[in-house]
Design a protein around this motif. Structure first.
Motif, mmCIF file in Angstrom:
data_model
loop_
_atom_site.group_PDB
_atom_site.id
_atom_site.type_symbol
_atom_site.label_atom_id
_atom_site.label_comp_id
_atom_site.label_asym_id
_atom_site.label_seq_id
_atom_site.Cartn_x
_atom_site.Cartn_y
_atom_site.Cartn_z
ATOM 1 N N TRP A 286 10.493 10.102 -15.698
ATOM 2 C CA TRP A 286 9.078 10.308 -16.003
ATOM 3 C C TRP A 286 8.886 11.656 -16.687
ATOM 4 O O TRP A 286 8.207 11.754 -17.709
ATOM 5 N N TRP A 287 9.500 12.720 -16.118
ATOM 6 C CA TRP A 287 9.356 14.056 -16.694
ATOM 7 C C TRP A 287 10.002 14.152 -18.072
ATOM 8 O O TRP A 287 9.477 14.802 -18.977
ATOM 9 N N LEU B 20 7.714 12.350 -20.559
ATOM 10 C CA LEU B 20 6.550 13.186 -20.824
ATOM 11 C C LEU B 20 6.927 14.375 -21.719
ATOM 12 O O LEU B 20 6.208 14.694 -22.675
ATOM 13 N N SER C 96 5.558 14.900 -25.501
ATOM 14 C CA SER C 96 4.790 16.132 -25.724
ATOM 15 C C SER C 96 5.434 16.993 -26.806
ATOM 16 O O SER C 96 4.733 17.550 -27.666
ATOM 17 N N TRP D 124 2.861 7.988 -28.339
ATOM 18 C CA TRP D 124 2.147 7.806 -27.073
ATOM 19 C C TRP D 124 1.925 6.331 -26.759
ATOM 20 O O TRP D 124 1.770 5.968 -25.584
ATOM 21 N N LEU E 166 5.436 5.717 -19.023
ATOM 22 C CA LEU E 166 5.066 6.628 -17.945
ATOM 23 C C LEU E 166 4.329 5.878 -16.833
ATOM 24 O O LEU E 166 4.577 6.099 -15.649
#
Length: 147
Positions: free
Chosen positions: A13-14, A17, A21, A124, A131
């Motif tokens: 997940w991290w 992300l 980002s 995204w 996510l």
């Protein structure tokens, strides 16, 4: 106590992300770089007719002569080269203090909005559901462990 699968999903997940980002920040930086280049060119505007030497995926190479008689061929190519072909004559604008910085006349950083915006949108579009799915799997694991 966390299971290995839960930890792996948390790390995933991290990472997801962070990558999404980072790509978004890179696109924003590219937009600001294009705006900065346009301001530099407009600040010390020089114009010329250039010959397109080659068109490749990553750059379009041109050469042009400045009023002082020096022939320039920007190593990084011309900005906003869409639709150019080798051998074509094209009107360009360049920074008179730095002829290495040149763009096709009449084109500006606004041309970068669609490709960069699309890239961020699709980044995204992929990262968002991923996510959500990872988060859902972690919640499901927690509920199953509590039962």
């Amino acid at each position: 106590m966390s299971t290995r699968g839960e930890r792996a999903r948390r790390v995933g997940w991290w990472i997801t992300l962070a990558v999404a980002s980072l790509l978004t920040v890179m696109c924003i930086c590219l937009l600001f770089a294009a705006i900065r280049n346009d301001r530099s060119i407009s600040g010390q505007l020089g114009t010329a007719t250039a010959t397109v030497d080659s068109v490749a995926f990553d750059r379009t190479i041109i050469h042009f002569e400045t009023p002082d008689g020096i022939v320039h061929s920007p190593a990084n190519g011309v900005l906003y080269p869409d639709g150019l072909a080798a051998g074509q004559l094209v009107r360009i604008e360049y920074d008179a203090t730095d002829p290495e910085l040149a763009r096709v006349a009449g084109r500006s950083a606004t041309l970068t909005l669609l490709p960069l915006g699309s890239f961020v949108f699709f980044t995204w579009l992929v990262a968002g559901p991923l996510l959500w799915w990872i988060r859902r799997q972690n919640k499901r694991t927690l509920v199953d462990a509590a039962a």
